[in-house]
Design a protein around this motif. Structure first.
Motif, PDB file in Angstrom:
ATOM      1  N   ARG A  70       0.849  -1.194   0.000  1.00 31.61           N
ATOM      2  CA  ARG A  70       0.000   0.000   0.000  1.00 31.61           C
ATOM      3  C   ARG A  70       0.873   1.228   0.000  1.00 31.61           C
ATOM      4  O   ARG A  70       1.900   1.268   0.670  1.00 31.61           O
ATOM      5  CB  ARG A  70      -0.877   0.048   1.251  1.00 31.61           C
ATOM      6  CG  ARG A  70      -2.035  -0.891   1.219  1.00 31.61           C
ATOM      7  CD  ARG A  70      -2.856  -0.757   2.469  1.00 31.61           C
ATOM      8  NE  ARG A  70      -3.247   0.614   2.722  1.00 31.61           N
ATOM      9  CZ  ARG A  70      -4.480   0.981   3.022  1.00 31.61           C
ATOM     10  NH1 ARG A  70      -5.413   0.106   3.125  1.00 31.61           N
ATOM     11  NH2 ARG A  70      -4.762   2.247   3.245  1.00 31.61           N
ATOM     12  N   THR A  72       1.135   4.569   1.505  1.00 28.58           N
ATOM     13  CA  THR A  72       0.521   5.232   2.658  1.00 28.58           C
ATOM     14  C   THR A  72       1.010   6.661   2.859  1.00 28.58           C
ATOM     15  O   THR A  72       0.679   7.271   3.863  1.00 28.58           O
ATOM     16  CB  THR A  72       0.802   4.414   3.938  1.00 28.58           C
ATOM     17  OG1 THR A  72       2.206   4.256   4.071  1.00 28.58           O
ATOM     18  CG2 THR A  72       0.125   3.060   3.884  1.00 28.58           C
ATOM     19  N   LEU A  75      -2.122   8.846   2.658  1.00 30.82           N
ATOM     20  CA  LEU A  75      -3.041   8.371   3.682  1.00 30.82           C
ATOM     21  C   LEU A  75      -2.547   8.737   5.089  1.00 30.82           C
ATOM     22  O   LEU A  75      -3.342   9.111   5.950  1.00 30.82           O
ATOM     23  CB  LEU A  75      -3.194   6.856   3.570  1.00 30.82           C
ATOM     24  CG  LEU A  75      -4.464   6.235   4.080  1.00 30.82           C
ATOM     25  CD1 LEU A  75      -5.683   6.851   3.427  1.00 30.82           C
ATOM     26  CD2 LEU A  75      -4.450   4.751   3.840  1.00 30.82           C
ATOM     27  N   ARG A  83      -9.540  11.098   5.570  1.00 29.82           N
ATOM     28  CA  ARG A  83      -8.905   9.779   5.490  1.00 29.82           C
ATOM     29  C   ARG A  83      -9.941   8.689   5.219  1.00 29.82           C
ATOM     30  O   ARG A  83      -9.728   7.814   4.391  1.00 29.82           O
ATOM     31  CB  ARG A  83      -8.144   9.477   6.781  1.00 29.82           C
ATOM     32  CG  ARG A  83      -7.452   8.124   6.742  1.00 29.82           C
ATOM     33  CD  ARG A  83      -6.717   7.806   8.034  1.00 29.82           C
ATOM     34  NE  ARG A  83      -6.177   6.475   7.961  1.00 29.82           N
ATOM     35  CZ  ARG A  83      -4.915   6.164   8.185  1.00 29.82           C
ATOM     36  NH1 ARG A  83      -4.047   7.108   8.487  1.00 29.82           N
ATOM     37  NH2 ARG A  83      -4.515   4.921   8.104  1.00 29.82           N
ATOM     38  N   LYS A  84     -11.079   8.767   5.917  1.00 34.79           N
ATOM     39  CA  LYS A  84     -12.137   7.768   5.737  1.00 34.79           C
ATOM     40  C   LYS A  84     -12.674   7.810   4.308  1.00 34.79           C
ATOM     41  O   LYS A  84     -12.891   6.769   3.694  1.00 34.79           O
ATOM     42  CB  LYS A  84     -13.258   7.983   6.743  1.00 34.79           C
ATOM     43  CG  LYS A  84     -14.312   6.894   6.687  1.00 34.79           C
ATOM     44  CD  LYS A  84     -15.262   6.989   7.860  1.00 34.79           C
ATOM     45  CE  LYS A  84     -16.296   5.907   7.833  1.00 34.79           C
ATOM     46  NZ  LYS A  84     -15.897   4.666   8.440  1.00 34.79           N
ATOM     47  N   GLU A  87     -10.085   6.232   2.009  1.00 37.56           N
ATOM     48  CA  GLU A  87     -10.118   4.776   2.200  1.00 37.56           C
ATOM     49  C   GLU A  87     -11.311   4.167   1.485  1.00 37.56           C
ATOM     50  O   GLU A  87     -11.191   3.149   0.806  1.00 37.56           O
ATOM     51  CB  GLU A  87     -10.191   4.420   3.694  1.00 37.56           C
ATOM     52  CG  GLU A  87      -8.919   4.629   4.458  1.00 37.56           C
ATOM     53  CD  GLU A  87      -7.970   3.450   4.388  1.00 37.56           C
ATOM     54  OE1 GLU A  87      -8.201   2.493   3.612  1.00 37.56           O
ATOM     55  OE2 GLU A  87      -6.979   3.487   5.119  1.00 37.56           O
ATOM     56  N   GLU A 148     -13.735  -5.895   3.427  1.00 36.10           N
ATOM     57  CA  GLU A 148     -12.953  -4.735   3.890  1.00 36.10           C
ATOM     58  C   GLU A 148     -13.769  -3.442   3.780  1.00 36.10           C
ATOM     59  O   GLU A 148     -13.732  -2.606   4.681  1.00 36.10           O
ATOM     60  CB  GLU A 148     -11.670  -4.587   3.063  1.00 36.10           C
ATOM     61  CG  GLU A 148     -10.616  -5.612   3.390  1.00 36.10           C
ATOM     62  CD  GLU A 148     -10.001  -5.412   4.761  1.00 36.10           C
ATOM     63  OE1 GLU A 148      -9.403  -4.344   5.010  1.00 36.10           O
ATOM     64  OE2 GLU A 148     -10.127  -6.318   5.596  1.00 36.10           O
ATOM     65  N   GLU A 152     -14.944  -1.029   6.825  1.00 37.65           N
ATOM     66  CA  GLU A 152     -14.626   0.407   6.818  1.00 37.65           C
ATOM     67  C   GLU A 152     -15.890   1.238   7.024  1.00 37.65           C
ATOM     68  O   GLU A 152     -15.879   2.202   7.791  1.00 37.65           O
ATOM     69  CB  GLU A 152     -13.942   0.790   5.501  1.00 37.65           C
ATOM     70  CG  GLU A 152     -13.482   2.217   5.428  1.00 37.65           C
ATOM     71  CD  GLU A 152     -12.358   2.581   6.382  1.00 37.65           C
ATOM     72  OE1 GLU A 152     -12.283   3.759   6.795  1.00 37.65           O
ATOM     73  OE2 GLU A 152     -11.541   1.704   6.716  1.00 37.65           O
ATOM     74  N   ARG A 157     -12.779  -1.479  10.781  1.00 30.48           N
ATOM     75  CA  ARG A 157     -11.567  -1.881  10.054  1.00 30.48           C
ATOM     76  C   ARG A 157     -10.347  -1.278  10.735  1.00 30.48           C
ATOM     77  O   ARG A 157     -10.275  -0.065  10.939  1.00 30.48           O
ATOM     78  CB  ARG A 157     -11.651  -1.392   8.610  1.00 30.48           C
ATOM     79  CG  ARG A 157     -10.550  -1.870   7.737  1.00 30.48           C
ATOM     80  CD  ARG A 157     -10.910  -1.615   6.268  1.00 30.48           C
ATOM     81  NE  ARG A 157      -9.768  -1.878   5.443  1.00 30.48           N
ATOM     82  CZ  ARG A 157      -8.996  -0.932   4.904  1.00 30.48           C
ATOM     83  NH1 ARG A 157      -9.286   0.337   5.082  1.00 30.48           N
ATOM     84  NH2 ARG A 157      -7.965  -1.259   4.187  1.00 30.48           N
ATOM     85  N   HIS A 159      -6.756   0.296  11.180  1.00 30.37           N
ATOM     86  CA  HIS A 159      -5.908   1.118  10.311  1.00 30.37           C
ATOM     87  C   HIS A 159      -4.467   1.038  10.776  1.00 30.37           C
ATOM     88  O   HIS A 159      -4.195   0.912  11.969  1.00 30.37           O
ATOM     89  CB  HIS A 159      -6.370   2.582  10.328  1.00 30.37           C
ATOM     90  CG  HIS A 159      -7.700   2.771   9.698  1.00 30.37           C
ATOM     91  ND1 HIS A 159      -7.869   2.805   8.351  1.00 30.37           N
ATOM     92  CD2 HIS A 159      -8.940   2.914  10.241  1.00 30.37           C
ATOM     93  CE1 HIS A 159      -9.152   2.982   8.071  1.00 30.37           C
ATOM     94  NE2 HIS A 159      -9.821   3.039   9.214  1.00 30.37           N
TER      95      HIS A 159
END
Length: 168
Positions: A70, A72, A75, A83-84, A87, A148, A152, A157, A159
């Motif tokens: 990933r 990140t 993120l 952020r949500k 995602e 997933e 979320e 989920r 993080h």
């Protein structure tokens, strides 16, 4: 439901491991047949089928253990709602793409069966047989991405922290 899904991902991982053992056995059989002067045709093809099966069957298990690569950087800089949202957008894209992959993998198996497609090697294997592992692996991968996304949406989920992200 959680227990069933986790069992599905674990079973898929174990099947991937069995496919890796299949690769080993085919390579060993090929080596032994050359050293002892007997023929074992198709071992390279079967090793390839097992390797493909291992790769596809391991996708969901690897995803659920957080072992997929990933990025990140962005993120990690975001917090809260932004952020949500990122995602969820990334997971939605992954659900759509994995859904297409699963659909077309199943379609390939069906077409191979329908057209009686066989391998070009000496083994003349009906292609739908080794393609099943690809189709099953991509279906389970799709299910894992839907899982997933639901986690979320429900806020369940886990993080990665910034420290974990920099370790990846």
């Amino acid at each position: 439901m959680r227990k069933l899904l986790d069992g599905l991902y674990a079973a898929s991982g174990w099947l991937a491991g069995l496919c890796m053992i299949g690769v080993l056995l085919m390579v060993l059989l090929s080596i032994i047949s050359r050293n002892f002067g007997f023929s074992a045709p198709g071992t390279d093809a079967y090793a390839g089928y097992a390797m493909a099966g291992a790769g596809f069957l391991a996708l969901a298990s690897t995803l659920k253990k957080g072992e997929h690569i990933r990025v990140t950087l962005v993120l990690g800089a975001l917090k809260g709602t932004s952020r949500k949202v990122l995602e969820l957008v990334a997971l939605l894209i992954a659900v759509v793409l994995s859904g297409f992959l699963a659909f077309y993998s199943c379609r390939l198996v069906w077409q191979s069966l329908e057209f009686n497609d066989i391998s070009t090697g000496i083994d003349a294997t009906p292609m739908w047989i080794p393609q099943i592992s690809m189709a099953v692996g991509t279906i389970i991968f799709f299910i894992a991405f839907v899982d997933e996304m639901m986690l979320e949406l429900l806020g369940k989920r886990p993080h990665t922290t910034d420290a974990e992200a920099s370790h990846e």
